[in-house]
Scaffold this active site. Sequence first.
Site, short mmCIF file in Angstrom:
data_model
loop_
_atom_site.label_atom_id
_atom_site.label_comp_id
_atom_site.label_asym_id
_atom_site.label_seq_id
_atom_site.Cartn_x
_atom_site.Cartn_y
_atom_site.Cartn_z
N GLY A 1 3.51 10.80 -25.10
CA GLY A 1 4.93 10.58 -25.45
C GLY A 1 5.71 11.82 -25.80
O GLY A 1 6.93 11.72 -26.02
N GLU B 1 -2.85 11.81 -25.47
CA GLU B 1 -2.76 11.42 -24.06
C GLU B 1 -1.45 11.89 -23.44
O GLU B 1 -0.65 11.08 -22.99
CB GLU B 1 -2.84 9.89 -23.95
N PRO B 2 -1.21 13.19 -23.40
CA PRO B 2 0.06 13.68 -22.87
C PRO B 2 0.13 13.61 -21.35
O PRO B 2 -0.87 13.89 -20.68
CB PRO B 2 0.10 15.13 -23.35
N ARG C 1 3.86 13.66 -19.50
CA ARG C 1 5.13 14.34 -19.23
C ARG C 1 5.17 15.77 -19.77
O ARG C 1 5.68 16.67 -19.11
CB ARG C 1 6.25 13.52 -19.87
N ARG D 1 13.58 7.54 -11.43
CA ARG D 1 13.98 7.54 -12.84
C ARG D 1 15.48 7.35 -13.06
O ARG D 1 15.87 6.55 -13.92
CB ARG D 1 13.50 8.82 -13.55
N TYR E 1 16.14 4.03 -15.15
CA TYR E 1 16.40 4.20 -16.59
C TYR E 1 17.74 4.85 -16.88
O TYR E 1 18.03 5.15 -18.03
CB TYR E 1 15.35 5.12 -17.23
N CYS F 1 19.93 2.08 0.68
CA CYS F 1 20.99 1.07 0.65
C CYS F 1 21.02 0.32 -0.68
O CYS F 1 20.68 -0.87 -0.75
CB CYS F 1 20.80 0.10 1.81
N GLU F 2 21.34 1.03 -1.73
CA GLU F 2 21.46 0.46 -3.07
C GLU F 2 22.50 1.31 -3.80
O GLU F 2 22.41 2.55 -3.76
CB GLU F 2 20.14 0.61 -3.86
N1 LLP Z 1 -0.80 6.86 -23.02
C1 LLP Z 1 -0.41 5.63 -22.68
C2 LLP Z 1 -1.21 4.48 -23.14
C3 LLP Z 1 0.73 5.44 -21.89
O1 LLP Z 1 1.12 4.21 -21.57
C4 LLP Z 1 1.47 6.57 -21.46
C5 LLP Z 1 2.68 6.41 -20.64
C6 LLP Z 1 1.01 7.85 -21.82
C7 LLP Z 1 -0.13 7.96 -22.60
C8 LLP Z 1 1.70 9.11 -21.37
O2 LLP Z 1 2.99 9.23 -21.90
P1 LLP Z 1 3.80 10.61 -21.73
O3 LLP Z 1 3.06 11.67 -22.52
O4 LLP Z 1 3.86 10.95 -20.30
O5 LLP Z 1 5.13 10.30 -22.32
N2 LLP Z 1 8.00 6.02 -16.09
C9 LLP Z 1 8.56 6.39 -17.37
C10 LLP Z 1 7.51 6.72 -18.41
C11 LLP Z 1 6.49 5.61 -18.59
C12 LLP Z 1 5.40 5.98 -19.56
C13 LLP Z 1 4.26 5.03 -19.45
N3 LLP Z 1 3.17 5.29 -20.33
C14 LLP Z 1 9.54 7.53 -17.17
O6 LLP Z 1 9.74 7.96 -16.03
O7 LLP Z 1 10.16 8.01 -18.13
#
Ligand code: LLP
Length: 428
Positions: A241, A275-276, A278, A314, A318, A352-353
């Site tokens: 996150g 669990e990074p 992004r 995205r 979003y 086409c959206e």
């Molecule tokens: N751990 C779990 C259990 C998760 O569900 C996720 C992401 C992560 C780790 C990794 O999160 P990050 O570090 O990447 O924020 N498609 C959306 C983001 C969906 C995230 C889903 N879960 C977007 O484009 O913003």
Amino acid sequence: MEYFHHEVRDGVLHCENVPVENIARKLGTPTYVYSRRILERHFALLRDAFDQVETLVCYSVKSLPNLAVCQVLREMGAGFDVVSGGELFRALQAGAHPRKIVFAGVGKSAEDIEYALDSRILMFNVESEPELRKIDLLARMKGVRADVALRINPDVDPHTHRHITTGKKETKFGIDLLAAERLARETPSLAGVRLIGVHAHIGSQITETAPYTEALEKTLEFAGRCRDAGNPVEWVNIGGGFGIDYVKDEALPASSYAEVLQPLISRAGYRLAIEPGRFIVGNAGILLTSVLYVKETGDRRFVILDAGMNDLLRPALYGARHAIWPARCDVEMGSAEAEAVCTPADIVGPVCETADCFARDLPFPPVREGDLLAIFSAGAYGMAMASNYNGRPRPAEVLVSGDYFDVIRMRETWDDLIRGERKVARWD
Ligand code: LLP
């Protein structure tokens, strides 16, 4: 000058030492371009920031699943966070050590669970009571004991987009604390599972530390209760996150998260997993795209690209904002000189959206057919969420390392679009 960690030399955008126009000339567009140096640096920033407690960095495969990217991170010592049998397969193909793999997801199928049991992964992040019972049963049938963490829903608001909020009680993720406590009292007597961890992932693109502190305090309190109930809990997993810069400076350095999380973990004496996704790959990627047409209608200027919402979802999904700029431009994005030459434009894709729009009324310099543009911060959840909608082959992917680049995924072809489909027999 740098745009989102990518250097601009004499007005020409580079990925490491490669002018991105060289890549476009060779491979065409749209093409995802990733910088190995940037993703390695961001992995190292997190790994090194969390040096006060034993930490396993599990790269979240869903953010950018490409094998080569997983391989590069594995070579740096990364573990992996997977959410399906398919992602587990991918991580193992990239050479991941099974004992560095954690498996989350609210809907693990029996097939996925058995594959993970056979692969001897580090642990399952269990998201419901019926899932725990299924894992227990399948493990007993195989004569093994599965290591599990309970994913709790700490009911914390991470102040991010509602579609990427996961730790509030109204979302489908995790187990509420009362139910989790009930389960933790039962797990010592279940022969097919061993409760060794507690997990919480509260959302994505989080740019403050307070939600993490709040979630971790709840997680630690719960971990303590699990231990009191006789479970050998060693791991606390605080999920991913960590946010990045999209159109403005908003990202926190890795050290900010480490500073608030580590003291709590070390006092309580657990191993930490994170669990990074992004944070590691987001800024490492750009989407290269060409201008197909410039259409002026009434008072609007539409810049129509060859990349669409099927390539980068995205913004449509979003309302996410990504910086966009020509790959060759005399004026600097965001500068006073740029302001003087920019007029508003709608930057749109060919799908086409109406939602197929990357930016509305964006101050943008004059561009012409064939000009190459870069959409920044597209490494995470870009190619990962790409589809074939509107009969569009998915883009090529390239990994740049210094002066060189490798094609790490070929552009799809029209044949790929119909692969696996069958025409029916004639009826007449
Ligand atoms: N751990 C779990 C259990 C998760 O569900 C996720 C992401 C992560 C780790 C990794 O999160 P990050 O570090 O990447 O924020 N498609 C959306 C983001 C969906 C995230 C889903 N879960 C977007 O484009 O913003």
